[in-house]
Design a protein around this motif. Structure first.
Motif, mmCIF file in Angstrom:
data_model
loop_
_atom_site.group_PDB
_atom_site.id
_atom_site.type_symbol
_atom_site.label_atom_id
_atom_site.label_comp_id
_atom_site.label_asym_id
_atom_site.label_seq_id
_atom_site.Cartn_x
_atom_site.Cartn_y
_atom_site.Cartn_z
ATOM 1 N N ASP A 389 0.845 -1.195 0.000
ATOM 2 C CA ASP A 389 0.000 0.000 0.000
ATOM 3 C C ASP A 389 0.880 1.245 0.000
ATOM 4 O O ASP A 389 1.122 1.852 1.055
ATOM 5 C CB ASP A 389 -0.930 -0.014 1.214
ATOM 6 C CG ASP A 389 -2.083 0.981 1.064
ATOM 7 O OD1 ASP A 389 -1.957 1.911 0.246
ATOM 8 O OD2 ASP A 389 -3.098 0.828 1.776
ATOM 9 N N ALA A 390 1.358 1.622 -1.168
ATOM 10 C CA ALA A 390 2.181 2.822 -1.298
ATOM 11 C C ALA A 390 1.365 4.075 -1.032
ATOM 12 O O ALA A 390 1.894 5.080 -0.530
ATOM 13 C CB ALA A 390 2.798 2.878 -2.691
ATOM 14 N N ALA A 391 0.079 4.042 -1.345
ATOM 15 C CA ALA A 391 -0.766 5.213 -1.133
ATOM 16 C C ALA A 391 -0.860 5.553 0.352
ATOM 17 O O ALA A 391 -0.812 6.730 0.739
ATOM 18 C CB ALA A 391 -2.163 4.964 -1.707
ATOM 19 N N LEU A 392 -0.991 4.535 1.187
ATOM 20 C CA LEU A 392 -1.040 4.784 2.624
ATOM 21 C C LEU A 392 0.290 5.349 3.118
ATOM 22 O O LEU A 392 0.320 6.279 3.938
ATOM 23 C CB LEU A 392 -1.389 3.500 3.374
ATOM 24 C CG LEU A 392 -1.404 3.601 4.900
ATOM 25 C CD1 LEU A 392 -2.399 4.652 5.376
ATOM 26 C CD2 LEU A 392 -1.710 2.247 5.526
ATOM 27 N N ALA A 393 1.403 4.792 2.639
ATOM 28 C CA ALA A 393 2.710 5.317 3.037
ATOM 29 C C ALA A 393 2.834 6.794 2.670
ATOM 30 O O ALA A 393 3.327 7.606 3.467
ATOM 31 C CB ALA A 393 3.828 4.503 2.386
ATOM 32 N N GLY A 394 2.374 7.147 1.483
ATOM 33 C CA GLY A 394 2.423 8.544 1.067
ATOM 34 C C GLY A 394 1.537 9.431 1.910
ATOM 35 O O GLY A 394 1.918 10.558 2.260
ATOM 36 N N ALA A 395 0.355 8.948 2.269
ATOM 37 C CA ALA A 395 -0.554 9.739 3.086
ATOM 38 C C ALA A 395 0.013 9.968 4.485
ATOM 39 O O ALA A 395 -0.084 11.070 5.038
ATOM 40 C CB ALA A 395 -1.909 9.041 3.167
ATOM 41 N N VAL A 396 0.608 8.939 5.072
ATOM 42 C CA VAL A 396 1.220 9.096 6.393
ATOM 43 C C VAL A 396 2.366 10.102 6.316
ATOM 44 O O VAL A 396 2.519 10.967 7.191
ATOM 45 C CB VAL A 396 1.717 7.742 6.939
ATOM 46 C CG1 VAL A 396 2.425 7.934 8.273
ATOM 47 C CG2 VAL A 396 0.556 6.766 7.104
ATOM 48 N N HIS A 397 3.169 9.994 5.273
ATOM 49 C CA HIS A 397 4.280 10.932 5.104
ATOM 50 C C HIS A 397 3.768 12.367 5.024
ATOM 51 O O HIS A 397 4.316 13.271 5.686
ATOM 52 C CB HIS A 397 5.068 10.581 3.846
ATOM 53 C CG HIS A 397 6.023 11.655 3.423
ATOM 54 N ND1 HIS A 397 7.194 11.926 4.089
ATOM 55 C CD2 HIS A 397 5.949 12.552 2.394
ATOM 56 C CE1 HIS A 397 7.813 12.942 3.496
ATOM 57 N NE2 HIS A 397 7.084 13.330 2.481
ATOM 58 N N ARG A 398 2.738 12.619 4.253
ATOM 59 C CA ARG A 398 2.213 13.982 4.122
ATOM 60 C C ARG A 398 1.662 14.492 5.446
ATOM 61 O O ARG A 398 1.856 15.665 5.804
ATOM 62 C CB ARG A 398 1.142 14.024 3.038
ATOM 63 C CG ARG A 398 1.689 13.829 1.628
ATOM 64 C CD ARG A 398 0.640 14.105 0.573
ATOM 65 N NE ARG A 398 -0.465 13.156 0.619
ATOM 66 C CZ ARG A 398 -0.460 11.969 0.023
ATOM 67 N NH1 ARG A 398 0.616 11.571 -0.661
ATOM 68 N NH2 ARG A 398 -1.515 11.167 0.082
ATOM 69 N N ALA A 399 0.995 13.626 6.185
ATOM 70 C CA ALA A 399 0.455 14.034 7.477
ATOM 71 C C ALA A 399 1.580 14.361 8.462
ATOM 72 O O ALA A 399 1.485 15.328 9.225
ATOM 73 C CB ALA A 399 -0.446 12.932 8.036
ATOM 74 N N CYS A 400 2.650 13.571 8.451
ATOM 75 C CA CYS A 400 3.797 13.852 9.314
ATOM 76 C C CYS A 400 4.439 15.184 8.931
ATOM 77 O O CYS A 400 4.773 16.011 9.807
ATOM 78 C CB CYS A 400 4.829 12.739 9.196
ATOM 79 S SG CYS A 400 4.374 11.184 9.986
ATOM 80 N N SER A 401 4.607 15.409 7.644
ATOM 81 C CA SER A 401 5.234 16.642 7.175
ATOM 82 C C SER A 401 4.464 17.866 7.637
ATOM 83 O O SER A 401 5.054 18.858 8.101
ATOM 84 C CB SER A 401 5.327 16.637 5.641
ATOM 85 O OG SER A 401 6.120 15.568 5.173
ATOM 86 N N SER A 402 3.149 17.815 7.553
ATOM 87 C CA SER A 402 2.332 18.969 7.925
ATOM 88 C C SER A 402 2.433 19.298 9.402
ATOM 89 O O SER A 402 2.160 20.430 9.818
ATOM 90 C CB SER A 402 0.870 18.720 7.540
ATOM 91 O OG SER A 402 0.286 17.736 8.387
ATOM 92 N N GLN A 403 2.828 18.314 10.209
ATOM 93 C CA GLN A 403 2.947 18.511 11.654
ATOM 94 C C GLN A 403 4.398 18.628 12.124
ATOM 95 O O GLN A 403 4.668 18.520 13.319
ATOM 96 C CB GLN A 403 2.250 17.361 12.388
ATOM 97 C CG GLN A 403 0.752 17.324 12.157
ATOM 98 C CD GLN A 403 0.074 18.631 12.587
ATOM 99 O OE1 GLN A 403 0.276 19.098 13.707
ATOM 100 N NE2 GLN A 403 -0.710 19.220 11.691
ATOM 101 N N GLY A 404 5.312 18.840 11.187
ATOM 102 C CA GLY A 404 6.682 19.132 11.574
ATOM 103 C C GLY A 404 7.533 17.936 11.903
ATOM 104 O O GLY A 404 8.445 18.029 12.732
ATOM 105 N N LEU A 405 7.277 16.802 11.249
ATOM 106 C CA LEU A 405 8.106 15.615 11.417
ATOM 107 C C LEU A 405 8.641 15.200 10.051
ATOM 108 O O LEU A 405 7.862 14.919 9.134
ATOM 109 C CB LEU A 405 7.295 14.471 12.033
ATOM 110 C CG LEU A 405 8.037 13.142 12.221
ATOM 111 C CD1 LEU A 405 9.165 13.283 13.245
ATOM 112 C CD2 LEU A 405 7.075 12.025 12.641
ATOM 113 N N VAL A 406 9.963 15.157 9.917
ATOM 114 C CA VAL A 406 10.594 14.764 8.654
ATOM 115 C C VAL A 406 10.687 13.245 8.611
ATOM 116 O O VAL A 406 11.295 12.617 9.487
ATOM 117 C CB VAL A 406 12.000 15.380 8.531
ATOM 118 C CG1 VAL A 406 12.683 14.906 7.247
ATOM 119 C CG2 VAL A 406 11.914 16.899 8.556
ATOM 120 N N THR A 407 10.072 12.645 7.596
ATOM 121 C CA THR A 407 10.043 11.188 7.474
ATOM 122 C C THR A 407 10.416 10.773 6.050
ATOM 123 O O THR A 407 10.415 11.584 5.123
ATOM 124 C CB THR A 407 8.641 10.636 7.813
ATOM 125 O OG1 THR A 407 7.673 11.231 6.938
ATOM 126 C CG2 THR A 407 8.276 10.925 9.255
#
Length: 450
Positions: A389-407
């Motif tokens: 599920d690459a789409a889920l990985a991308g969504a988690v990454h975007r959510a982390c980025s918006s909250q100030g976590l580099v992943t």
């Protein structure tokens, strides 16, 4: 350290000044150079990156495993400033300098095995891998190189041939260098016979592949990441790597360990090979070696490295004196602060929380794996079905980025979420970063992230 070790969200991410700089990047930089998170950094250190808008982000990526000792480790900064004032370059192949020799001496001391060793220094992991292949072919008089599924070894023509993943690394960049053969990787989570059968069956498949497709007498080297990096942080089952090493020795084949990402305290040992007591014939290192400056090395058995004719190895910038003193200072920091032990402490912090997340979402987290401060979860859409599920990985990454976590994400299928915090990060930031990650994961699973 002048940079406070706290997460600060001063603007949206990316903020207005970062967006301005991104517009300039688009106008001036090749579109082929991607950016995972277009936040422009003005200061970094410990476990924090501060951007031009005043946001401070928690760093769970370390510049892809480079800033192991932090982005501005005091010993590294002092050594670099001193060296820059003395001289920045002479070219070691023209007029040499002690710093290059000192790095090679340190590599002989730290790398696995008590045999006599030699090293040569380069600029990047890909350069080191290319030169390790050159040395292996020259020494053995054989041509074939065996690599593995899911491998990543670089972006040059030869290392693209060695790399398994097409997009974005190989797509339409061929034709590639020849005499490269690929064997099945011991990938417990996705092994057809199941994790319990992986070690035995994967070794048998490797031996059969080399025998049938290459021929043992034609094989110069087997090149392996002891823990695969870009391919998905794949940890082979215990004993598999040692069996491969023993088999190589039996057939006069050199074992090259690509420790570019795993090396220098990242996995809780100085090198990932140490975990199983494997002593490779040649080892490549880079990334965390020099505190953020570009430096790489090939270290190997003296009789192998010395078999190359004079002038056969080198490069204008290889072993640059500024990078060399940075490496010596970074290694001194790793020793003084026992960073292999720190990596093991980070594992103890991360693993229980990742395993608890997997228990809460068994249909979306297929596997939790890794070692030390090199950890990952593999995301799937259907639990036991193991559909990536690459789409889920991308969504988690975007959510982390918006909250100030580099992943960072990785994996052949783009569905692996990887964690590479600097070993200089504090426990409070680790805990807060995991809080952010878990909230982002829950939001992505519930469909609250676009």
């Amino acid at each position: 350290m002048t940079l406070s070790q706290e997460r600060i969200l001063a603007t949206e991410i990316p903020g207005p000044r970062s967006r301005e700089l991104q517009a300039r990047k688009v106008a001036a930089v090749s579109a082929g150079v991607g950016t995972t998170l277009p936040v422009y950094v003005e200061q970094a250190g410990g476990g924090v990156l501060r951007d031009v808008d005043g946001n401070q982000l928690i760093d769970f990526g370390s510049g892809i495993a480079v800033t192991t000792v932090g982005n501005a480790a005091p010993r590294v900064v002092e050594a670099v400033q001193r060296q820059v004032a003395d001289f920045t370059h002479t070219c070691f192949m023209v007029t040499p300098y002690e710093e290059y020799v000192a790095v090679c001496e340190k590599l002989a001391q730290l790398t696995p095995g008590d045999h006599e060793k030699r090293s040569a220094l380069f600029n990047s992991g890909a350069e080191a891998v290319e030169n390790a292949v050159k040395v292996a072919r020259h020494h053995t008089g054989r041509d074939a190189i065996v690599v593995f599924d899911h491998a990543y070894h670089g972006r040059t023509n030869l290392t693209m041939a060695l790399t398994a993943k097409n997009m974005p690394y190989k797509h339409r960049f061929g034709p590639f260098a020849g005499e490269v053969y690929r064997a099945p990787m011991a990938y417990p989570y996705r092994w057809p016979g199941g994790p319990e059968a992986c070690a035995e069956e994967a070794f048998d498949a490797f031996v059969a592949t080399v025998h049938a497709q290459v021929g043992e007498d034609n094989t110069a080297a087997v090149l392996i990441e002891p823990i695969q990096g870009e391919g998905g942080f794949i940890v082979p089952p215990p004993g598999w790597l040692r069996r491969v090493a023993d088999w190589c020795r039996e057939h006069g084949i050199l074992l090259i360990a690509d420790e570019v990402q795993t090396g220098f305290a990242r996995t809780g040992d100085w090198f990932a090979c140490d975990h199983e007591g494997v002593v490779p014939d040649l080892m490549t290192t880079a990334k965390g070696m020099a505190g953020g400056l570009p430096l790489a090395a090939v270290t190997g058995r003296a009789e192998v490295m010395d078999s190359v004719h004079v002038g056969g190895l080198g490069g204008t910038y290889g072993g640059n004196p500024v990078a060399c003193v940075a490496a010596l200072a970074a290694i001194e920091t790793m020793e003084a602060e026992d960073l292999p032990a720190r990596a093991r402490e980070i594992e103890k912090t991360f693993l229980p929380r990742l395993e608890a997340l997997a228990a809460r979402h068994p249909d979306r987290v297929g596997d939790v794996r890794g070692r030390g401060a090199m950890l990952a979860i593999e995301l799937v859409s259907d639990g036991a079905g193991r559909t990536p599920d690459a789409a889920l990985a991308g969504a988690v990454h975007r959510a982390c980025s918006s909250q100030g976590l580099v992943t960072l994400t990785c994996g052949t299928f783009g569905n692996v979420f990887r964690f590479l915090p600097p070993l200089a990060i504090g426990d409070d930031l680790l805990a807060e970063g995991l809080d952010v990650f878990e909230a982002a994961f829950d939001a992505a699973v519930s469909g609250k992230v676009e």
